[in-house]
Design a protein around this motif. Structure first.
Motif, short mmCIF file in Angstrom:
data_model
loop_
_atom_site.label_atom_id
_atom_site.label_comp_id
_atom_site.label_asym_id
_atom_site.label_seq_id
_atom_site.Cartn_x
_atom_site.Cartn_y
_atom_site.Cartn_z
N PRO A 215 -45.41 3.19 57.31
CA PRO A 215 -44.69 4.27 58.00
C PRO A 215 -45.63 5.16 58.80
CG PRO A 215 -44.95 4.80 55.68
CD PRO A 215 -45.44 3.39 55.86
N VAL A 216 -45.10 5.71 59.86
CA VAL A 216 -45.87 6.65 60.69
C VAL A 216 -45.46 8.06 60.27
CG1 VAL A 216 -46.35 7.46 63.01
CG2 VAL A 216 -45.94 5.02 62.60
N PRO A 217 -46.37 8.85 59.68
CA PRO A 217 -46.02 10.20 59.23
C PRO A 217 -45.32 10.99 60.33
CG PRO A 217 -48.22 9.63 58.51
CD PRO A 217 -47.78 8.54 59.45
N PRO A 218 -44.27 11.72 59.98
CA PRO A 218 -43.83 12.09 58.62
C PRO A 218 -42.89 11.09 57.95
CG PRO A 218 -42.51 13.27 60.20
CD PRO A 218 -43.51 12.47 61.01
N GLN A 219 -42.75 9.89 58.51
CA GLN A 219 -41.93 8.88 57.85
C GLN A 219 -42.49 8.57 56.46
OE1 GLN A 219 -42.13 5.76 60.94
NE2 GLN A 219 -39.92 5.60 60.69
N ARG A 220 -41.60 8.14 55.58
CA ARG A 220 -42.03 7.76 54.23
C ARG A 220 -41.49 6.38 53.88
NH1 ARG A 220 -40.38 12.16 49.98
NH2 ARG A 220 -41.47 10.64 48.64
N LEU A 221 -42.26 5.64 53.09
CA LEU A 221 -41.84 4.35 52.55
C LEU A 221 -42.08 4.38 51.05
CD1 LEU A 221 -40.97 1.37 52.67
CD2 LEU A 221 -43.36 0.79 53.19
N ILE A 222 -41.00 4.19 50.29
CA ILE A 222 -41.07 4.14 48.83
C ILE A 222 -40.82 2.69 48.41
CG2 ILE A 222 -40.00 4.93 46.68
CD1 ILE A 222 -39.14 7.47 48.16
N GLN A 223 -41.57 2.21 47.43
CA GLN A 223 -41.39 0.87 46.91
C GLN A 223 -40.98 0.95 45.44
OE1 GLN A 223 -44.25 -2.17 48.08
NE2 GLN A 223 -45.28 -0.72 49.46
N LEU A 224 -39.86 0.29 45.12
CA LEU A 224 -39.31 0.32 43.77
C LEU A 224 -38.98 -1.10 43.31
CD1 LEU A 224 -36.78 3.29 44.16
CD2 LEU A 224 -39.12 3.40 43.29
N ASP A 225 -38.95 -1.29 42.00
CA ASP A 225 -38.55 -2.59 41.47
C ASP A 225 -37.35 -2.48 40.52
OD1 ASP A 225 -39.69 -1.43 39.26
OD2 ASP A 225 -41.35 -2.86 39.10
N ARG A 226 -36.75 -1.29 40.43
CA ARG A 226 -35.55 -1.08 39.62
C ARG A 226 -34.58 -0.20 40.40
NH1 ARG A 226 -35.90 2.27 35.92
NH2 ARG A 226 -37.86 3.25 36.62
N PHE A 227 -33.32 -0.62 40.49
CA PHE A 227 -32.37 0.17 41.27
C PHE A 227 -32.17 1.55 40.68
CE2 PHE A 227 -28.31 1.59 42.93
CZ PHE A 227 -28.36 1.14 44.24
N GLU A 228 -32.16 1.65 39.35
CA GLU A 228 -31.94 2.94 38.72
C GLU A 228 -33.04 3.93 39.03
OE1 GLU A 228 -33.16 0.11 35.27
OE2 GLU A 228 -32.08 0.01 37.19
N ALA A 229 -34.21 3.43 39.46
CA ALA A 229 -35.32 4.34 39.82
C ALA A 229 -34.98 5.18 41.04
CB ALA A 229 -36.59 3.55 40.06
N LEU A 230 -33.96 4.79 41.81
CA LEU A 230 -33.55 5.59 42.96
C LEU A 230 -33.12 6.99 42.53
CD1 LEU A 230 -31.46 2.99 45.00
CD2 LEU A 230 -33.55 4.14 45.78
N ALA A 231 -32.52 7.09 41.34
CA ALA A 231 -32.06 8.38 40.85
C ALA A 231 -33.21 9.31 40.52
CB ALA A 231 -31.17 8.20 39.63
N GLU A 232 -34.42 8.77 40.39
CA GLU A 232 -35.59 9.60 40.13
C GLU A 232 -36.15 10.20 41.42
OE1 GLU A 232 -38.32 7.01 38.19
OE2 GLU A 232 -36.90 6.48 36.59
N HIS A 233 -35.71 9.65 42.56
CA HIS A 233 -36.21 10.11 43.87
C HIS A 233 -35.14 10.85 44.66
CE1 HIS A 233 -40.07 7.87 43.85
NE2 HIS A 233 -39.41 7.03 43.08
N PHE A 234 -33.87 10.57 44.40
CA PHE A 234 -32.79 11.15 45.22
C PHE A 234 -31.76 11.85 44.32
CE2 PHE A 234 -34.46 7.55 47.60
CZ PHE A 234 -34.69 8.12 48.84
#
Length: 234
Positions: A215-234
């Motif tokens: 990503p080109v700042p201020p863009q962000r790229l998050i990498q996850l391996d569990r769908f439920e982990a989305l709730a920890e970020h959003f």
């Protein structure tokens, strides 16, 4: 780990992000290769021919079960040096039909996490392919009520994301594309100026593989391996 408390717009892919998809194609392809039982080409070589046939078919006819069946027929014809008989066509068609008949299998954590995300953020389904088939899968999935809108473009490229941004008046700084495909979900979304969340899936379709863009700042790229982990970020 900091959760984004302000309201965001989450664009979610469907196949192999919300529910299993490619594993059924892989099983059908394995059955087709066994049925073909080619005497000169290894299963790996047959698969390479099929990949090429699929790429050509998609370019000409788009995605969907009819295109997949056409690719199987084209592969059979090329490697058998002649078209299949009516009986052989029926057998080939059965491999595609086995996918269409399969029940929708939500990926772990999806049923529990989507309602939580929908309460805090705006969810839009963005999945490419045959519009009728994709809508039917969404309806059968039982999770359609969590989305405020559904977009099914024939292909997900930067312009497709830009059109969605314009249609829904989305702000780049609060919009994220979430999916398992570097080629269709992550890289074109980043190219369109969005943030992205790469959801690793061990069986992502080979034609969707690509190196992840940075990503080109201020863009962000998050990498996850569990769908439920989305709730920890959003």
């Amino acid at each position: 780990m900091t959760s984004l408390l302000s309201r965001q717009t989450l664009l979610l892919d469907a196949d192999d992000t919300l529910w299993e998809n490619n594993i059924y194609f892989e099983r059908a392809i394995a059955g087709f290769i066994t049925y073909l039982d080619h005497r000169q080409h290894t299963p790996s070589e047959v698969r390479q021919v099929l990949n090429r046939c699929e790429h050509a078919t998609i370019e000409a006819h788009g995605y969907g079960m009819a295109s997949f069946e056409r690719s199987l027929v084209d592969c059979f014809t090329e490697l058998s040096e002649g078209p299949p008989t009516d009986e052989q066509r029926q057998r080939i068609a059965s491999f595609a039909q086995s996918i269409a008949d399969h029940a929708i299998e939500l990926l772990p954590g999806v049923a529990e996490t989507l309602p939580r995300l929908a309460k805090r953020h705006r969810l839009i389904l963005v999945t490419k392919g045959n519009a009728r088939e994709q809508q039917k899968k969404l309806d059968r999935s039982g999770i359609h009520t969590h989305f405020t809108a559904v977009e099914i473009p024939p292909e997900k490229h930067p312009d497709a994301y830009r059109e969605i941004i314009t249609r829904y008046t989305l702000a780049h700084e609060t919009t994220w594309m979430i999916g398992n495909s570097p080629r269709s979900d992550i890289n074109p979304a980043l190219a369109a100026g969005l943030h992205a969340v790469y959801m690793h899936h061990p069986n992502t379709w080979v034609l969707e593989h690509d190196s992840l863009w940075q990503p080109v700042p201020p863009q962000r790229l998050i990498q996850l391996d569990r769908f439920e982990a989305l709730a920890e970020h959003f």
